[in-house]
Write an enzyme that holds these catalytic residues in place. Structure first.
Site, PDB file in Angstrom:
ATOM      1  N   GLY A 104      42.936  34.552  39.688  1.00  0.00           N
ATOM      2  CA  GLY A 104      43.347  34.376  38.307  1.00  0.00           C
ATOM      3  C   GLY A 104      42.107  34.549  37.458  1.00  0.00           C
ATOM      4  O   GLY A 104      41.387  35.543  37.620  1.00  0.00           O
ATOM      5  N   GLU A 105      41.819  33.583  36.628  1.00  0.00           N
ATOM      6  CA  GLU A 105      40.627  33.636  35.790  1.00  0.00           C
ATOM      7  C   GLU A 105      39.845  32.337  36.002  1.00  0.00           C
ATOM      8  O   GLU A 105      40.331  31.271  35.655  1.00  0.00           O
ATOM      9  CB  GLU A 105      41.078  33.810  34.328  1.00  0.00           C
ATOM     10  CG  GLU A 105      39.964  34.128  33.385  1.00  0.00           C
ATOM     11  CD  GLU A 105      39.166  35.340  33.814  1.00  0.00           C
ATOM     12  OE1 GLU A 105      39.768  36.381  34.144  1.00  0.00           O
ATOM     13  OE2 GLU A 105      37.922  35.254  33.821  1.00  0.00           O
ATOM     14  N   CYS A 116      39.497  35.390  45.393  1.00  0.00           N
ATOM     15  CA  CYS A 116      39.012  35.951  44.132  1.00  0.00           C
ATOM     16  C   CYS A 116      38.517  34.843  43.194  1.00  0.00           C
ATOM     17  O   CYS A 116      37.516  34.212  43.479  1.00  0.00           O
ATOM     18  CB  CYS A 116      40.081  36.846  43.520  1.00  0.00           C
ATOM     19  SG  CYS A 116      39.370  38.090  42.449  1.00  0.00           S
ATOM     20  N   ARG A 143      30.375  37.503  38.981  1.00  0.00           N
ATOM     21  CA  ARG A 143      31.765  37.750  38.563  1.00  0.00           C
ATOM     22  C   ARG A 143      31.931  39.168  38.030  1.00  0.00           C
ATOM     23  O   ARG A 143      30.983  39.762  37.539  1.00  0.00           O
ATOM     24  CB  ARG A 143      32.160  36.776  37.452  1.00  0.00           C
ATOM     25  CG  ARG A 143      32.202  35.337  37.912  1.00  0.00           C
ATOM     26  CD  ARG A 143      32.599  34.439  36.753  1.00  0.00           C
ATOM     27  NE  ARG A 143      33.841  34.884  36.156  1.00  0.00           N
ATOM     28  CZ  ARG A 143      34.178  34.676  34.883  1.00  0.00           C
ATOM     29  NH1 ARG A 143      33.371  34.034  34.074  1.00  0.00           N
ATOM     30  NH2 ARG A 143      35.330  35.124  34.427  1.00  0.00           N
ATOM     31  N   ILE A 169      40.732  43.102  42.355  1.00  0.00           N
ATOM     32  CA  ILE A 169      41.078  43.101  40.924  1.00  0.00           C
ATOM     33  C   ILE A 169      39.982  42.371  40.149  1.00  0.00           C
ATOM     34  O   ILE A 169      39.828  41.162  40.291  1.00  0.00           O
ATOM     35  CB  ILE A 169      42.442  42.423  40.677  1.00  0.00           C
ATOM     36  CG1 ILE A 169      43.538  43.120  41.506  1.00  0.00           C
ATOM     37  CG2 ILE A 169      42.791  42.450  39.183  1.00  0.00           C
ATOM     38  CD1 ILE A 169      44.886  42.410  41.481  1.00  0.00           C
ATOM     39  N   ARG A 170      39.223  43.111  39.385  1.00  0.00           N
ATOM     40  CA  ARG A 170      38.060  42.539  38.675  1.00  0.00           C
ATOM     41  C   ARG A 170      37.356  41.525  39.596  1.00  0.00           C
ATOM     42  O   ARG A 170      37.122  40.372  39.249  1.00  0.00           O
ATOM     43  CB  ARG A 170      38.499  41.903  37.351  1.00  0.00           C
ATOM     44  CG  ARG A 170      38.996  42.970  36.363  1.00  0.00           C
ATOM     45  CD  ARG A 170      39.369  42.419  35.014  1.00  0.00           C
ATOM     46  NE  ARG A 170      40.388  41.398  35.117  1.00  0.00           N
ATOM     47  CZ  ARG A 170      40.193  40.114  34.856  1.00  0.00           C
ATOM     48  NH1 ARG A 170      39.029  39.692  34.462  1.00  0.00           N
ATOM     49  NH2 ARG A 170      41.178  39.260  34.990  1.00  0.00           N
ATOM     50  N   HIS A 222      42.629  40.145  47.263  1.00  0.00           N
ATOM     51  CA  HIS A 222      43.910  39.435  47.108  1.00  0.00           C
ATOM     52  C   HIS A 222      44.826  39.634  48.309  1.00  0.00           C
ATOM     53  O   HIS A 222      45.733  40.467  48.247  1.00  0.00           O
ATOM     54  CB  HIS A 222      44.624  39.940  45.848  1.00  0.00           C
ATOM     55  CG  HIS A 222      43.996  39.467  44.584  1.00  0.00           C
ATOM     56  ND1 HIS A 222      44.417  38.334  43.920  1.00  0.00           N
ATOM     57  CD2 HIS A 222      42.964  39.955  43.877  1.00  0.00           C
ATOM     58  CE1 HIS A 222      43.669  38.151  42.847  1.00  0.00           C
ATOM     59  NE2 HIS A 222      42.782  39.132  42.794  1.00  0.00           N
ATOM     60  N   GLU A 251      47.247  37.995  49.177  1.00  0.00           N
ATOM     61  CA  GLU A 251      48.637  37.606  48.868  1.00  0.00           C
ATOM     62  C   GLU A 251      49.415  38.762  48.230  1.00  0.00           C
ATOM     63  O   GLU A 251      50.618  38.663  48.033  1.00  0.00           O
ATOM     64  CB  GLU A 251      48.646  36.369  47.950  1.00  0.00           C
ATOM     65  CG  GLU A 251      48.335  36.600  46.476  1.00  0.00           C
ATOM     66  CD  GLU A 251      46.851  36.843  46.185  1.00  0.00           C
ATOM     67  OE1 GLU A 251      46.047  36.982  47.139  1.00  0.00           O
ATOM     68  OE2 GLU A 251      46.500  36.918  44.992  1.00  0.00           O
TER      69      GLU A 251
HETATM   70  N1  GLN Z   1      37.588  38.244  37.151  1.00  0.00           N
HETATM   71  C1  GLN Z   1      38.136  36.982  37.512  1.00  0.00           C
HETATM   72  C2  GLN Z   1      37.129  35.858  37.289  1.00  0.00           C
HETATM   73  O1  GLN Z   1      36.026  36.087  36.992  1.00  0.00           O
HETATM   74  C3  GLN Z   1      38.581  36.984  38.950  1.00  0.00           C
HETATM   75  C4  GLN Z   1      39.625  38.048  39.136  1.00  0.00           C
HETATM   76  C5  GLN Z   1      40.735  37.670  40.023  1.00  0.00           C
HETATM   77  O2  GLN Z   1      40.903  36.524  40.467  1.00  0.00           O
HETATM   78  N2  GLN Z   1      41.532  38.644  40.295  1.00  0.00           N
HETATM   79  O3  GLN Z   1      37.480  34.707  37.432  1.00  0.00           O
END
Ligand code: GLN
Length: 185
Positions: A46-47, A75, A95, A123-124, A159, A161
């Protein structure tokens, strides 16, 4: 096996679905008291800044720090556990480390002890820049660790999942089963 999935933000539904598919009993966790009686915990992607803010708000930061069972972090979940955040994992992480053009991508990963490659969805994603001596690397991408284990912690920069491949969750549930046998509550 009752496995908590931190459900303050991010991909918790996908993790819960995968755990259910493997015969575990997923429990969405939003309050500290919901950690009681769990056999393990997943901190999803997530973030991470949002995770930290909401965890602090709900009193989950301390509760997760005190949780003694196996934890799977993916992540943002890995970032939450690192030295700079909860400080449970001896890794340093950068990050969003893959730059704008390749912010999200997929790659086949060599998984230790397996012939079949593991599909990694990034993903990022963060990059693990340094690992402590107790950290075991289970998969790499271009020579950098992307799946790691430190004792009861299993963490991925990608990821698991979001694919049909259940092997990372199976590895995690194996460690949950072992921890329950040893009875380290
Ligand atoms: N970019 C997100 C972060 O810095 C992590 C990305 C993700 O969980 N897919 O928290």
């Amino acid at each position: 096996m009752k496995i908590g999935v931190l459900a303050v933000q991010g991909n918790f539904r996908e993790h819960a679905a995968m755990l259910r598919r493997l015969g575990a009993d997923p429990v969405e966790v939003r309050k500290p008291e919901q950690l009681q009686g769990l056999d393990g915990l997943v901190i999803p992607g997530g973030e991470s800044t949002t995770f930290m803010r909401l965890m602090r708000l709900y009193g989950l930061e301390e509760a997760v720090r005190r949780f003694e069972r196996p934890i799977l972090g993916t992540c943002a979940g890995l970032i939450v556990l690192d030295r700079e955040h909860l400080g449970l994992l001896d890794v340093d992480v950068e990050r969003n480390a893959y730059g704008r053009q390749v912010a999200s991508f997929e790659a086949d990963l060599d998984l230790v002890g397996e012939d079949e490659p593991l599909r990694g969805v990034f993903i990022r994603a963060p990059r693990v820049e340094r690992v402590g001596g107790d950290v075991e690397v289970l998969a790499e991408l271009d020579g950098e660790p992307v799946l790691l284990r430190q004792g009861r912690f299993l963490v991925a920069t990608f990821h698991p999942e979001l694919t049909d491949d259940t092997r990372v969750h199976e590895l995690f549930l194996d460690s949950v089963r072992e921890a329950s046998l040893v009875g380290t509550q």
